[in-house]
Write an enzyme that holds these catalytic residues in place. Sequence first.
Site, PDB file in Angstrom:
ATOM      1  N   HIS A 101       0.876  -1.183   0.000  1.00 23.40           N
ATOM      2  CA  HIS A 101       0.000   0.000   0.000  1.00 23.40           C
ATOM      3  C   HIS A 101       0.911   1.230   0.000  1.00 23.40           C
ATOM      4  CE1 HIS A 101      -2.573  -2.850   2.375  1.00 23.40           C
ATOM      5  NE2 HIS A 101      -3.572  -2.267   1.753  1.00 23.40           N
ATOM      6  N   ASP A 104       2.066   2.035   3.434  1.00 19.21           N
ATOM      7  CA  ASP A 104       2.989   1.062   4.039  1.00 19.21           C
ATOM      8  C   ASP A 104       4.423   1.538   3.896  1.00 19.21           C
ATOM      9  OD1 ASP A 104       0.837  -0.684   4.296  1.00 19.21           O
ATOM     10  OD2 ASP A 104       1.426  -1.950   2.600  1.00 19.21           O
TER      11      ASP A 104
END
Length: 438
Positions: A101, A104
Amino acid sequence: MSGYFDHIAPIRYEGPDSNNPLAFKFYDPKKMVMGKTIEEHLRVAVCYWHNFCWDGADVFGGGTFGRPWLSGANNHQAAEAKLDAAFDFFDRLGQPFFCFHDTDVMAEAQTPKEHVENFAEIVDKTEAKMANSKTKLLWGTANMFSHPRYMAGASTNPNPDVVEFCALQVKHCLEATHRLDGSGYVLWGGREGYDTILNTDVRHEMDQLGRFVSMVVEHKHKIGFKGDIWIEPKPHEPTKHQYDRDVATVYGFLKTYGLEKEVGVNIEPNHATLAGHNFEHEVEMANAFGIFGSIDFNRGDPQNGWDTDQFPNDLRENTMALYYILKGGGFKNGGANFDAKVRRQSCDAEDLFHAHIGGMDLLARAFINAAELIKTEKLSSFVDNRYAGWTSGMGAKMMAGEASLDDMAEAAFNKDVSPAPLSGRQEYLENIVTQYTK
Ligand SMILES: [Mn+2]
């Protein structure tokens, strides 16, 4: 190098008789099956979020893992330390892909401008890391569920300002996925649903989602991204009702908004079971609709029914799923991403390796079983015979649109007897799957 994994030697294939817990017993990446290597068939990916972003906290208690890169504020140095740790892990495990993501990988941002800058900075560094690693990007995705702005939905939020922010995140994440040569882009709509109908205009929200996904597809073509776009079905959790409940619901959504040729599905077994389906049902529904894309392999807990995201360990279940994946033609742009996390008490560096080695060994065994099941044609020939009646007579006429309800009724009336029951042979077929699960 992070130093955290320094005591773990690169993971090698040692064969089924090895007693080394840090070696593959069945995942032999170069083994040829049905014209390709296991590595090429399975396209295994490690996810960033569960392994490098989660510190072992649950709703009752704090982090247990003590990952050094998560110990302070999520700033630029921390994002880079996380990147070092992730690629150190990838290079030791040796799997071909990873998934992430946007949030992330990047340093935490306070403003939209900072979001764009911080993400761009880490994408540059990720690209440099990838140049010196065999691990490539399978797919990217934008996290549009963790930040409080997404409390009431991402692209289905009642507030269009929030949907603008979604556009900002997805535009940059899709462009980064393209630049990093990813082969897919995932939309997981964890907040694309509602908690109570009392405050929700369902049709408006679905129209928002339909238009938003269309904009993502338009942007994909505008920038020349050749990978696939996939929606990840899930029935609920975090929201009470989700618009992307299961594969069939997603297909209905895609048809409604004219997206069924552009968007596929990323299926997750633990989401399938939350929807009351089994894994292979969701795979075969995706095959039937022509929208199969990729898999987030994991498993739930059959007793508690939560989305526990455990590593897969059921050989029969995964043999069945891979049989239907292979029957549909296997992975193309998709692959086998482990959307799975170690348990909170599995707090050592070794545990991350045991989990992935076990998952990859399991999938290799299940894949070889599935390939044998395809080869024997015992299941497929039974199904072909079961439907053979449709190739001629009134069955063929009906399917060709050449028989009316009157015609069919008359044909039945003119026969002297009603049709006799024919065995479905379920136990016989289940025994074949047992015979080939090894
Ligand atoms: Mn997932």
